[in-house]
Design a protein around this motif. Structure first.
Motif, PDB file in Angstrom:
ATOM      1  N   VAL A  71       6.317  -7.107   6.332  1.00  0.00           N
ATOM      2  CA  VAL A  71       6.168  -8.442   5.543  1.00  0.00           C
ATOM      3  C   VAL A  71       4.848  -8.479   5.178  1.00  0.00           C
ATOM      4  N   SER A  72       4.334  -8.630   4.177  1.00  0.00           N
ATOM      5  CA  SER A  72       2.844  -8.847   3.899  1.00  0.00           C
ATOM      6  C   SER A  72       2.703 -10.165   3.023  1.00  0.00           C
ATOM      7  N   LEU A  73       1.662 -10.707   3.203  1.00  0.00           N
ATOM      8  CA  LEU A  73       1.059 -12.060   2.727  1.00  0.00           C
ATOM      9  C   LEU A  73       0.133 -11.639   1.878  1.00  0.00           C
ATOM     10  N   HIS A  74      -0.064 -11.466   0.661  1.00  0.00           N
ATOM     11  CA  HIS A  74      -1.367 -11.045  -0.091  1.00  0.00           C
ATOM     12  C   HIS A  74      -1.654 -12.026  -1.324  1.00  0.00           C
ATOM     13  N   ARG A  75      -3.053 -11.890  -1.719  1.00  0.00           N
ATOM     14  CA  ARG A  75      -3.558 -12.669  -2.688  1.00  0.00           C
ATOM     15  C   ARG A  75      -2.838 -11.991  -4.110  1.00  0.00           C
ATOM     16  N   LEU A  76      -2.638 -13.039  -5.066  1.00  0.00           N
ATOM     17  CA  LEU A  76      -2.029 -12.447  -6.154  1.00  0.00           C
ATOM     18  C   LEU A  76      -3.216 -12.162  -7.466  1.00  0.00           C
ATOM     19  N   ASN A  77      -2.958 -11.081  -8.029  1.00  0.00           N
ATOM     20  CA  ASN A  77      -3.860 -10.671  -9.253  1.00  0.00           C
ATOM     21  C   ASN A  77      -3.111 -10.316 -10.281  1.00  0.00           C
ATOM     22  N   GLN A 125       0.794  -1.128  -0.076  1.00  0.00           N
ATOM     23  CA  GLN A 125       0.100   0.006  -0.127  1.00  0.00           C
ATOM     24  C   GLN A 125       0.929   1.301   0.114  1.00  0.00           C
ATOM     25  N   TYR A 126       2.117   1.040   0.252  1.00  0.00           N
ATOM     26  CA  TYR A 126       3.189   2.214   0.254  1.00  0.00           C
ATOM     27  C   TYR A 126       4.381   1.888  -0.725  1.00  0.00           C
ATOM     28  N   TYR A 127       4.765   0.609  -0.663  1.00  0.00           N
ATOM     29  CA  TYR A 127       6.052   0.507  -1.552  1.00  0.00           C
ATOM     30  C   TYR A 127       5.779  -1.012  -2.301  1.00  0.00           C
ATOM     31  N   ARG A 128       5.730  -0.677  -3.666  1.00  0.00           N
ATOM     32  CA  ARG A 128       5.123  -1.842  -4.605  1.00  0.00           C
ATOM     33  C   ARG A 128       6.611  -2.034  -5.439  1.00  0.00           C
ATOM     34  N   ILE A 148      -8.264  -8.938   3.304  1.00  0.00           N
ATOM     35  CA  ILE A 148      -9.046  -7.351   3.154  1.00  0.00           C
ATOM     36  C   ILE A 148      -8.524  -6.795   1.951  1.00  0.00           C
ATOM     37  N   PRO A 149      -9.368  -5.873   1.392  1.00  0.00           N
ATOM     38  CA  PRO A 149      -8.858  -5.263   0.299  1.00  0.00           C
ATOM     39  C   PRO A 149      -7.617  -4.032   0.787  1.00  0.00           C
ATOM     40  N   GLN A 150      -6.621  -3.610  -0.348  1.00  0.00           N
ATOM     41  CA  GLN A 150      -5.881  -2.930   0.124  1.00  0.00           C
ATOM     42  C   GLN A 150      -6.431  -1.425   0.171  1.00  0.00           C
ATOM     43  N   ARG A 151      -6.085  -0.491   0.952  1.00  0.00           N
ATOM     44  CA  ARG A 151      -6.883   0.870   0.999  1.00  0.00           C
ATOM     45  C   ARG A 151      -6.126   1.693   0.032  1.00  0.00           C
ATOM     46  N   LYS A 152      -5.057   1.589  -0.491  1.00  0.00           N
ATOM     47  CA  LYS A 152      -4.357   2.407  -1.604  1.00  0.00           C
ATOM     48  C   LYS A 152      -3.486   1.456  -2.316  1.00  0.00           C
ATOM     49  N   GLY A 178      -3.017  -7.490  -4.520  1.00  0.00           N
ATOM     50  CA  GLY A 178      -3.860  -8.284  -4.162  1.00  0.00           C
ATOM     51  C   GLY A 178      -4.320  -7.967  -2.646  1.00  0.00           C
ATOM     52  N   GLU A 179      -5.523  -8.612  -2.417  1.00  0.00           N
ATOM     53  CA  GLU A 179      -5.906  -8.362  -0.852  1.00  0.00           C
ATOM     54  C   GLU A 179      -4.999  -8.827   0.143  1.00  0.00           C
ATOM     55  N   ILE A 180      -4.742  -8.202   1.264  1.00  0.00           N
ATOM     56  CA  ILE A 180      -4.169  -8.556   2.507  1.00  0.00           C
ATOM     57  C   ILE A 180      -4.404  -9.687   3.005  1.00  0.00           C
TER      58      ILE A 180
END
Length: 242
Positions: A152-158, A130-133, A211-215, A164-166
């Motif tokens: 560290v983030s684990l998220h869905r892949l799209n 949501q800040y650093y991609r 949950i969806p990313q906020r930004k 993707g959602e966190i």
């Protein structure tokens, strides 16, 4: 493929000491169906090397891998592909019909693979997307002196990079005496923790709750060597002040 509540599980990764350690520790909790190693890697058109990275690789081999000559094949049947999106790789995945695909450190995964496991393909990202991609997320956070974003983030892949959602997210604990060359190892330990927790919940619920990313965070590419030196100094100064 080992079944946990009938869960078929594949891992996509690349050949580095911390990825090998990750697979080794993961295999202590879950028997991995197959490991797919992507051989191809991006090469930037400018210098990105910094001496701390040599220390990092030596540290990870000594501390994480205990100096042993472990191989991916020690933990599951391993298949190498030049590119994760190669037609042969896509066919291999299709034949396996996995319930869960975990990606850690590969290149961009395309739609033809995502479609093979739409509800169960997940990715580990060093940072908060949501800040650093993109690439070198922790280093870019350190460069900007944004130490609260060492996560560290684990998220869905799209199909949108790091969008993707966190599923789960945790902060890396930065302690006095920690060196920059140790940071990737601490990141990897958290990756193991997040992954095992998420797989345990998936084996019970049959889904990844997210949950969806906020930004949408800013996209970053490779960090040049000269900027890594600034990040190196920033990190040292931050740790000294703890």
């Amino acid at each position: 493929i080992y079944l946990i509540n009938k869960m078929k599980f594949l891992v996509f990764t690349t050949d580095t000491p911390h990825h090998l350690y990750f697979v080794k520790k993961l295999s202590e909790n879950y028997r991995i169906g197959n490991i797919i190693v992507e051989k191809q890697s991006l090469s930037p058109p400018f210098d990105v090397h910094h001496p701390f990275e040599d220390q990092r690789d030596q540290y990870e081999k000594k501390v994480l891998l205990d100096g042993l000559n472990d191989r991916f094949d020690d933990f599951s049947k391993t298949i190498e592909f030049e590119n994760i999106n190669d037609e042969k790789c896509v066919k291999f995945i299709s034949d396996k019909s996995p319930d869960v695909i975990l990606t850690f450190g590969t290149g961009i995964i395309k739609k033809n693979i995502i479609d093979k496991c739409p509800d169960g393909i997940i990715n580990l990202h060093g940072g908060d997307p949501q800040y650093y991609r993109g690439l070198d997320s922790h280093l870019w956070a350190i460069y900007h002196k944004d130490f609260t974003q060492l996560k560290v983030s684990l998220h869905r892949l799209n199909t949108i990079l790091d969008d993707g959602e966190i599923i789960e997210q945790k902060s890396i604990k930065i302690t006095k005496g920690l060196k920059l060359y140790m940071l990737r190892a601490e990141n990897t330990k958290l990756c193991i923790e997040l992954t095992c927790d998420a797989l345990r919940k998936f084996s019970i619920d049959g889904i990844f709750r997210s949950i969806p990313q906020r930004k949408i965070g800013r996209y970053y590419s490779f960090m040049p060597s000269v900027l890594k030196e600034i990040a190196f100094l920033n990190f040292n100064n931050f740790v000294k002040g703890l």
